[in-house]
Design an enzyme around this catalytic site. Structure first.
Site, PDB file in Angstrom:
ATOM      1  CD  GLU A  21       8.442  40.272  12.837  1.00 54.80           C
ATOM      2  OE1 GLU A  21       8.755  39.823  11.716  1.00 54.80           O
ATOM      3  OE2 GLU A  21       8.065  41.451  13.025  1.00 54.80           O
ATOM      4  N   GLY A  86       8.777  37.837   2.785  1.00 54.84           N
ATOM      5  CA  GLY A  86       8.428  36.949   1.684  1.00 54.84           C
ATOM      6  C   GLY A  86       9.611  36.800   0.747  1.00 54.84           C
ATOM      7  CG  MET A 180       4.939  45.238   4.353  1.00 50.21           C
ATOM      8  SD  MET A 180       3.275  44.923   5.010  1.00 50.21           S
ATOM      9  CE  MET A 180       2.539  46.557   4.901  1.00 50.21           C
ATOM     10  CD  GLU A 181       7.702  46.215   8.583  1.00 51.50           C
ATOM     11  OE1 GLU A 181       6.462  46.138   8.605  1.00 51.50           O
ATOM     12  OE2 GLU A 181       8.446  45.241   8.294  1.00 51.50           O
ATOM     13  CG  ASP A 204       5.209  34.613   2.496  1.00 51.90           C
ATOM     14  OD1 ASP A 204       5.247  35.161   1.385  1.00 51.90           O
ATOM     15  OD2 ASP A 204       5.268  35.247   3.574  1.00 51.90           O
TER      16      ASP A 204
END
Length: 236
Positions: A21, A86, A180-181, A204
């Site tokens: 990333e 997501g 998640m961060e 997604d």
């Protein structure tokens, strides 16, 4: 005030969870120098003539929190987090960009003590993104012809694939995306008084329908992140 790593003013920190990333940004940095702060490897250098710090945090809230603290200690005066997420909000499609207005930890739950979900001792487990940085990220993404959404991003130490869980997070927190961060970064930045913004590209829809070639997708997104960051720096 100057910092101990770059010796320059107005140092923006750039962060992503995974190497892929941030790889494109790292390759574009001139005069790179590696330093280790709080056990985190940070690249300092110039991007289009602007002093920057870059770090790969690793996945999850603890890694993101530690890396945020390290970047702040290294002299960052603002922070931008980029990567994929997501989509859970209505109308969010793969390839869209979500720029956070605020972030919350969806897996923080001490409701048994009378607190709302995502709240600890009356304080949001997350934070409100800086409007100027966020506007610049949104403008940069739109310049690339991306569909840009502005709203809440929810973070937790879980990879969400269940449609029911995704829908529950979207409904409970009015969230557009889940990852998640980001909320951990937001909480640390808020505590430290560090302006921040978060840009997530939808890989997604958090229901098991992911991009078929995730690796290729993220590499493409990394180039978009580089372009957006360059556009942001040009406005500073």
């Amino acid at each position: 005030m100057t910092d101990g790593v770059t010796g320059r003013r107005g140092v923006i920190a750039l962060m992503g969870a995974m190497d892929v990333e941030v790889a494109a940004i790292r390759q574009a940095i001139c005069q790179p120098r590696l330093v280790t702060v709080l056990g985190c490897e940070i690249t300092s250098g110039l991007l289009d003539g602007h002093p920057v710090l870059l770090a790969e945090s690793g996945i999850g809230k603890v890694n993101a929190s530690l890396t945020t603290a390290a970047l702040a200690q290294a002299g960052a005066t603002s922070l931008v987090f980029v990567g994929v997420a997501g989509g859970v909000g209505p109308g969010i499609q793969v390839g869209d960009a979500v720029v956070a207005t605020s972030l919350v930890q969806h897996d923080v739950d001490i409701t048994v003590f009378g607190h709302a979900p995502g709240v600890i001792s009356g304080v949001l487990a997350g934070g409100v993104a800086d409007s100027g940085l966020s506007d610049a990220l949104a403008a940069g993404a739109r310049a690339l012809n991306a569909t840009v959404h502005r709203g809440i991003i929810a973070s937790g130490d879980q990879f969400i694939t269940s449609p029911d869980r995704a829908a529950a997070i979207a409904q409970q927190f009015d969230a557009m995306a889940v990852e998640m961060e980001g909320a951990a970064v937001a909480q640390v930045c808020t505590r430290l008084g560090l302006p921040f913004a978060v840009l997530r590209w939808i890989s997604d829809t958090a229901d098991g329908h992911a991009e078929t070639d995730f690796g290729q997708f993220v590499q493409k997104i990394a180039q978009l992140d580089l372009a957006v960051v360059k556009q942001l720096l040009s406005t500073r």
